[in-house]
Design an enzyme around this catalytic site. Structure first.
Site, PDB file in Angstrom:
ATOM      1  N   ASP A 111       1.008   7.003  -0.611  1.00  0.00           N
ATOM      2  CA  ASP A 111       0.189   5.885  -1.066  1.00  0.00           C
ATOM      3  C   ASP A 111       0.592   5.415  -2.463  1.00  0.00           C
ATOM      4  O   ASP A 111       0.543   6.173  -3.437  1.00  0.00           O
ATOM      5  CB  ASP A 111      -1.286   6.288  -1.073  1.00  0.00           C
ATOM      6  N   GLU A 129      -5.628  -7.063   6.866  1.00  0.00           N
ATOM      7  CA  GLU A 129      -5.896  -6.167   7.987  1.00  0.00           C
ATOM      8  C   GLU A 129      -6.940  -5.162   7.531  1.00  0.00           C
ATOM      9  O   GLU A 129      -6.628  -4.116   6.980  1.00  0.00           O
ATOM     10  CB  GLU A 129      -4.613  -5.441   8.421  1.00  0.00           C
ATOM     11  N   THR A 152      -8.461   4.985   0.293  1.00  0.00           N
ATOM     12  CA  THR A 152      -7.780   4.032  -0.593  1.00  0.00           C
ATOM     13  C   THR A 152      -6.738   4.666  -1.507  1.00  0.00           C
ATOM     14  O   THR A 152      -6.005   3.939  -2.180  1.00  0.00           O
ATOM     15  CB  THR A 152      -8.805   3.289  -1.472  1.00  0.00           C
ATOM     16  N   ASP A 164      -1.129  -6.072   5.179  1.00  0.00           N
ATOM     17  CA  ASP A 164      -1.171  -4.899   6.040  1.00  0.00           C
ATOM     18  C   ASP A 164      -1.982  -3.789   5.365  1.00  0.00           C
ATOM     19  O   ASP A 164      -1.959  -3.638   4.140  1.00  0.00           O
ATOM     20  CB  ASP A 164       0.264  -4.418   6.302  1.00  0.00           C
ATOM     21  N   ASN A 190       0.790  -1.233   0.000  1.00  0.00           N
ATOM     22  CA  ASN A 190       0.000   0.000   0.000  1.00  0.00           C
ATOM     23  C   ASN A 190       0.820   1.280   0.000  1.00  0.00           C
ATOM     24  O   ASN A 190       0.366   2.302  -0.495  1.00  0.00           O
ATOM     25  CB  ASN A 190      -0.934   0.004   1.216  1.00  0.00           C
TER      26      ASN A 190
END
Length: 474
Positions: free
Chosen positions: A182, A260, A173, A212, A131
């Site tokens: 990100d 997660e 996101t 994660d 991520n």
């Protein structure tokens, strides 16, 4: 997940009459238990593999294995402390997706660990984090930048804007979290580079992944970043879709994969569950509240507090985040952790994860010896933990029934009529007379040698403070 295929032979299939005896349907259960060998090096895990297996753990989860940041401003040289000169969270600041980092060890160390795990029938799960990169994005490798078509293509258009509303799915996101820029996980070039890493882990012997910050990677139904024409990362990451001719090397259903996905107001748990198992973070909170109250909340202890079917959940008393970040679980005593663990391990569903705290840690010294790579404390081999793990295995295919003492200090997980786990959540010695499904007889648990008796559906006996007892029909 096993698939059963029925075949018809010769000219016609053999049809069983409706009255014919049919095999009894197998009851669904989750039988695995995970040791989270948090911040242990690959060599440390390898050296302790026999102990891990002997304690009844079927899986061991490593910290992130990819290359990571080695220093930050004010901490030059990448020290070996969990917190101080060096930090445990350096694992979570990738600089490249290739196996090996200064904290956990080399690719050869990783493979040797996996080979040892296979010898003992233990599966290795790796914590992976596609991520984001390190806070200082200039530390990413030249090879990574080149692979994605230039450094600017490594991140979402929104990737350096800090998330202000975690319930806004576009922000959640595509935005920067806690200073971590990100990654554009929808960039096919990045996906291809990342899957090379995944396949190398699998080649070395890895057999599962913990994703994660999974809820920070978009789903097909989520809004799209300007650089992301399609939110297809999970299709690629789970092997359902190839990217640039590359697909995950092993089939998804041969691996243990969970994400997660911390629960909140606007989290698409049911959609994430189409791709992987999920963390039951709310249930962990319920367990910690029961420990603080020194008794079960009988209206909550049997409720998973999750919209996804419980067989797809990963459960815990505490995680590395609840322990390390705000230390919300660090004040729990070791006795409390073991008691709640016995409850989780005894239940029919959920795959419980046991977090390994630092060696010699206390509520006043959460970092203990404060050495990254070292083995955690000895709680993972404590007789009560091992007994709970082995009880779980012995109760495979047995349905659960939950009972509580009149004062709710003691809970009982019955598994069919084959066994029962008794857990005293209080700091008091408790004499009980409570309902059970165990057959009449005398039962002695292996850890404490304590005798319990059952007569006509009532179990009697005395439990020590914050203790657990595995009773199994002979």
């Amino acid at each position: 997940m096993k698939r059963v295929i029925f075949a018809a032979f010769c000219a016609g299939a053999l049809v069983m009459p409706s009255w014919a005896a049919q095999p009894k349907a197998k009851v669904q259960t989750n039988n695995d238990v995970i040791l989270h060998a948090w911040s242990w090096s690959f060599n440390t895990i390898r050296e302790n593999m026999k102990s891990i297996a002997d304690a009844g753990f079927t899986m061991v989860q490593t910290s992130p294995a990819q290359q990571c940041v080695t220093e930050t401003k004010g901490d030059k040289g990448g020290g070996n402390k969990l917190f101080g000169k060096g930090y445990w969270y350096y694992h979570y600041q990738p600089t490249d997706w290739k196996i090996g980092n200064y904290q956990l060890g080399t690719r050869d160390d990783f493979k040797a660990m996996c080979d040892e795990a296979k010898r003992y029938g233990v599966r290795v799960i790796v914590d992976v984090l596609p991520n984001h990169t390190s806070i200082d994005d200039t530390r990413t490798s030249d090879a990574l930048d080149a692979a994605v078509g230039g450094h600017e293509n490594l991140y979402h258009a929104n990737g350096f804007n800090e998330i202000k509303d975690y319930n806004d799915r576009l922000q959640c996101t595509t935005g920067q979290m806690g200073g971590l820029p990100d990654v554009n996980t929808e960039n096919p070039d990045f996906q291809h580079y990342y899957m090379l890493y995944v396949n190398d882990l699998l080649k070395c012997g890895c057999r599962g992944f913990r994703y994660d910050t999974a809820k920070h990677i978009g789903l097909p139904s989520d809004p799209k970043d300007p650089k992301s024409p399609e939110n297809d990362f999970w299709e690629v990451a789970t092997g359902r879709k190839a990217v640039k001719g590359l697909r995950m090397a092993l089939p998804e259903d041969s691996l243990f994969i969970y994400g997660e996905v911390l629960q909140d107001k606007n989290v698409k748990e049911t959609e994430y569950a189409q791709y992987m198992g999920l963390t039951a973070s709310n249930y962990g909170y319920i367990m910690r509240e029961a420990l603080k109250a020194a008794k079960f909340d009988t209206t909550k202890a049997g409720n998973w507090f999750h919209p996804v079917e419980p067989k797809k959940l990963v459960t815990w008393v505490e995680s590395h985040d609840t322990y390390c970040n705000a230390h919300e679980s660090a004040d729990l005593s070791l006795d409390q952790v073991r008691a709640a663990w016995a409850w989780l391990a005894a239940r029919q569903f959920g795959t419980p994860l046991f977090f390994s705290r630092p060696n010699n840690s206390t509520k006043d010294n959460v970092w203990g010896d404060n050495i990254v790579g070292a083995r955690g404390n000895d709680q993972f081999i404590h007789p009560e933990v091992a007994a709970a793990n082995k009880f779980r295995k012995a109760m495979a295919s047995e349905p659960e029934a939950l009972f509580y003492s009149a004062d709710a200090q003691v809970g009982e997980v019955c598994r069919g009529k084959k066994g029962a786990m008794l857990v005293n959540m209080s700091g008091n010695e408790v004499a009980v007379s409570m309902k059970t499904n165990l057959p009449n007889g005398k039962y002695t648990d292996a850890v404490h040698g304590t005798v319990f008796r059952v007569k006509k559906g009532t179990l009697t006996g005395t439990l020590a403070p914050l203790s657990s007892y595995a009773l199994i029909k002979k």
